[in-house]
Design a protein around this motif. Sequence first.
Motif, PDB file in Angstrom:
ATOM      1  N   GLU A  65       1.803   9.746  -2.781  1.00  0.00           N
ATOM      2  CA  GLU A  65       1.426   9.292  -4.130  1.00  0.00           C
ATOM      3  C   GLU A  65       0.405   7.162  -3.002  1.00  0.00           C
ATOM      4  O   GLU A  65      -0.916   7.007  -3.256  1.00  0.00           O
ATOM      5  N   ALA A  66       1.279   6.872  -1.811  1.00  0.00           N
ATOM      6  CA  ALA A  66       0.680   6.349  -1.428  1.00  0.00           C
ATOM      7  C   ALA A  66      -0.656   6.706  -0.555  1.00  0.00           C
ATOM      8  O   ALA A  66      -1.019   5.748  -0.105  1.00  0.00           O
ATOM      9  N   ALA A  67      -0.687   7.761   0.384  1.00  0.00           N
ATOM     10  CA  ALA A  67      -1.381   7.648   0.922  1.00  0.00           C
ATOM     11  C   ALA A  67      -3.066   7.974  -0.259  1.00  0.00           C
ATOM     12  O   ALA A  67      -3.961   7.477  -0.226  1.00  0.00           O
ATOM     13  N   SER A  68      -2.765   8.572  -1.166  1.00  0.00           N
ATOM     14  CA  SER A  68      -3.584   8.996  -2.488  1.00  0.00           C
ATOM     15  C   SER A  68      -3.903   7.004  -2.968  1.00  0.00           C
ATOM     16  O   SER A  68      -5.348   6.532  -2.978  1.00  0.00           O
ATOM     17  N   ALA A  69      -2.628   6.332  -3.066  1.00  0.00           N
ATOM     18  CA  ALA A  69      -2.980   4.794  -3.908  1.00  0.00           C
ATOM     19  C   ALA A  69      -3.949   3.657  -2.860  1.00  0.00           C
ATOM     20  O   ALA A  69      -4.605   3.386  -2.728  1.00  0.00           O
ATOM     21  N   ALA A  70      -3.943   4.597  -1.194  1.00  0.00           N
ATOM     22  CA  ALA A  70      -4.298   3.605  -0.850  1.00  0.00           C
ATOM     23  C   ALA A  70      -5.846   3.777  -0.196  1.00  0.00           C
ATOM     24  O   ALA A  70      -6.543   2.922   0.111  1.00  0.00           O
ATOM     25  N   LEU A  71      -6.588   5.145  -0.004  1.00  0.00           N
ATOM     26  CA  LEU A  71      -7.722   6.239   0.144  1.00  0.00           C
ATOM     27  C   LEU A  71      -8.265   5.232  -1.213  1.00  0.00           C
ATOM     28  O   LEU A  71      -9.438   4.783  -1.295  1.00  0.00           O
ATOM     29  N   ALA A  72      -7.606   4.501  -2.406  1.00  0.00           N
ATOM     30  CA  ALA A  72      -8.402   4.679  -3.591  1.00  0.00           C
ATOM     31  C   ALA A  72      -8.775   3.408  -4.228  1.00  0.00           C
ATOM     32  O   ALA A  72      -9.424   3.118  -4.174  1.00  0.00           O
ATOM     33  N   ALA A  73      -7.577   2.524  -3.366  1.00  0.00           N
ATOM     34  CA  ALA A  73      -7.494   1.649  -2.986  1.00  0.00           C
ATOM     35  C   ALA A  73      -8.669   0.940  -1.564  1.00  0.00           C
ATOM     36  O   ALA A  73      -9.674  -0.368  -1.528  1.00  0.00           O
TER      37      ALA A  73
END
Lengths: 169, 115
Positions: free
Chosen positions: B84-92
Amino acid sequence: MTRALALLWRLASRALPARRREWGEAFGAEIEHVRPGRARVTWVIGGLRLVVAETHLATKLAYVGIVVASAAGILGYGWHSGSGNPAMPIHRVALIVTMTMLAVVPWLSRRIRAFGPIAEGRAPRLVRGFAFAAMWAVLPVAIYVGNYSERRFGTCADCTVPERAQWHS
Amino acid sequence: VADARNFSVQTVAVLAALCAEPVEWRHGYEIAKQTGLKSGTLYPILVRLADRELVEATWEAEQPVGRPRRHLYRLTATGLAEAEAASAALAAGEVTTRGRQPRGVRHRLGLEGAR
């Protein structure tokens, strides 16, 4: 086709280290579920990449290549072109035996843990690599010194005719 | 929680695929189809993720007829948090992932145009 691919995978996965065998089985279990044809072949080829990565095959082949190339280079340098000296075959055999020992003994001692446990990590690898390279580097130096001393103090078997006349005078 | 920069884009793709349905057990071929990764890329990633205890694996409980049991995968609690952290960071767009970024995988991650 599926059987052949499954067999290929079974054989290849035997090379996996024990801690990865279950992954080998897991990968093999998927083969029958992959769409037959090209996709299935690609799947198995991908598995071979897994085996190569997990067995560090590329690194091992690179090491073997370096050792073989070094051995060939040193043999080429140290190989006597031939003369009437009866010791020449012994010289050649000694060179081959020395090269073989230098190549095999480190590998064998590692395999049978002749010198105790083998530390992993960059620094121990660097020390081992340096020692191995230094050991190999001594050989051409020894060959050069041997050739020089033979020419300077030996039987002068390779000397030119005038040199030999001078030697025996 | 690890930084997404610790993951290759392919690893993030696998994490994202598993993160989509975190409680479901998924088999390798399904993940491969979903992420567009080849088996030779996917399985080393699964192995590393399992080593880091971000992914757990189990065998199918029942023996299917006419075929071998499959290995199933899903995220652990830690893995879910990291995914979730990786996906959120990528999306942002806060981080970039290391390694090569194949177009197909970038597209699936919605990274087209991102650096």
